[in-house]
Design an enzyme around this catalytic site. Structure first.
Site, PDB file in Angstrom:
ATOM      1  N   GLY A  33      42.173  42.928  44.018  1.00 40.72           N
ATOM      2  CA  GLY A  33      42.131  44.385  43.965  1.00 40.72           C
ATOM      3  C   GLY A  33      41.763  44.856  42.581  1.00 40.72           C
ATOM      4  O   GLY A  33      41.263  44.085  41.763  1.00 40.72           O
ATOM      5  N   ASN A  34      41.979  46.123  42.336  1.00 34.84           N
ATOM      6  CA  ASN A  34      41.648  46.681  41.024  1.00 34.84           C
ATOM      7  C   ASN A  34      42.618  47.813  40.701  1.00 34.84           C
ATOM      8  O   ASN A  34      43.464  48.162  41.514  1.00 34.84           O
ATOM      9  CB  ASN A  34      40.187  47.144  41.002  1.00 34.84           C
ATOM     10  CG  ASN A  34      39.942  48.253  41.985  1.00 34.84           C
ATOM     11  OD1 ASN A  34      40.426  49.367  41.808  1.00 34.84           O
ATOM     12  ND2 ASN A  34      39.240  47.946  43.052  1.00 34.84           N
ATOM     13  N   ARG A  35      42.458  48.379  39.529  1.00 34.79           N
ATOM     14  CA  ARG A  35      43.462  49.305  39.007  1.00 34.79           C
ATOM     15  C   ARG A  35      43.248  50.762  39.391  1.00 34.79           C
ATOM     16  O   ARG A  35      43.929  51.638  38.873  1.00 34.79           O
ATOM     17  CB  ARG A  35      43.507  49.189  37.477  1.00 34.79           C
ATOM     18  CG  ARG A  35      44.095  47.883  36.992  1.00 34.79           C
ATOM     19  CD  ARG A  35      43.958  47.724  35.483  1.00 34.79           C
ATOM     20  NE  ARG A  35      44.583  48.801  34.736  1.00 34.79           N
ATOM     21  CZ  ARG A  35      44.458  48.968  33.422  1.00 34.79           C
ATOM     22  NH1 ARG A  35      43.728  48.120  32.717  1.00 34.79           N
ATOM     23  NH2 ARG A  35      45.050  49.973  32.808  1.00 34.79           N
TER      24      ARG A  35
END
Ligand code: CTP
Ligand code: CA
Length: 238
Positions: A33-35
């Site tokens: 995933g990512n932020r």
């Protein structure tokens, strides 16, 4: 919002906004995933609604309460987001890709949780995801969408090759979208974005113009995006 009713300058327009960050699952419990928090996409949706637009909000893993009046389409992966956006973009006036879309996904997603065995660690093989923004630009060129204004976002860090703006200009040219909002991310002194309520950036346009947006609420940056998109719509400016 409070106070005077804002100018309804987007009345009659249908806009699609993507928000959040996609997740590419390795197994039922783990993902790449990512932020991205979804806040910039949420700000784009709330400002567009306040200015009278109809808003389809494609939300990838966003934990915020839905903006009143938006049609929210929840998605998980880049593939889900791709399918949702291509469906909604047909006949839209503006499409804003504020979501952080994964570039890579595991070639295989295990149906059961991956278990440890001894001291060995698995190697995870990745493949590229579909580039949704590039797909929109290609579909528009093929006459499959109508002629929406297409807006991208690029979170950049400078590197040994080039600074943030240089990367942004090259990306605008490569992607072929109409506007690209570039902002600096990471841990540098000028960085904003991610979980922050504030954002700053430079809006790069295909005609070469560049508008600097000083650090401020994500709604302020969103309003600049709608101003610039509106100016690009035929028969709407002024
Ligand atoms: N984007 C997309 N589909 C992808 C990746 C990105 O639609 N698979 C969109 C993002 O939503 C954003 C824009 O493309 O609006 C730019 O994303 P960015 O990650 O900055 O660009 P990339 O082409 O993926 O380049 P990079 O190698 O720098 O990640
Ligand atoms: Ca990317």
């Amino acid at each position: 919002t409070s106070g005077a009713r804002p100018l309804q300058d987007l009345a009659g327009l249908r806009v699609v906004v993507t928000a959040g960050g996609t997740r590419e699952h390795l197994d039922p419990v783990r993902f790449l995933g990512n932020r991205s928090s979804g806040r910039q996409g949420w700000a784009l949706a709330t400002t567009a609604l306040a200015r009278g637009a109809e808003v389809d909000l494609v939300a990838a893993n966003v934990a915020l309460p839905p903006p009143a009046g938006a049609r929210v389409v929840p998605v998980r992966s880049a593939a889900d987001l791709h399918a949702a956006v291509l469906g909604l973009a047909r006949g839209a006036d503006v499409v804003v890709m504020a979501a952080a879309v994964a570039d890579f996904r595991p070639v295989r997603t295990e149906q059961a949780k991956i278990k440890k065995s001894g001291t060995a660690a698995p190697t995870i093989e990745l493949e590229q995801t579909e580039d949704v923004l590039a797909g929109l630009v290609a579909a528009r060129a093929a006459g499959e969408l109508g002629a929406p204004v297409i807006v991208g976002f690029a979170a950049e860090t400078g590197d040994a090759e080039a600074d943030v703006l240089t990367h942004g200009r090259a990306k605008l040219a490569r992607k072929g979208c109409d506007l690209l909002v570039v902002n600096e991310v990471g841990d540098g002194p000028r960085s904003t974005g991610f979980e922050s309520a504030d954002n700053a950036g430079v809006v790069l346009a295909r005609d070469g113009s560049e508008q600097v947006v000083a650090p401020g609420p994500k709604e302020a940056l969103a309003d600049v995006v709608w101003d610039r998109a509106l100016a690009l719509l035929p028969d709407r400016a002024g």
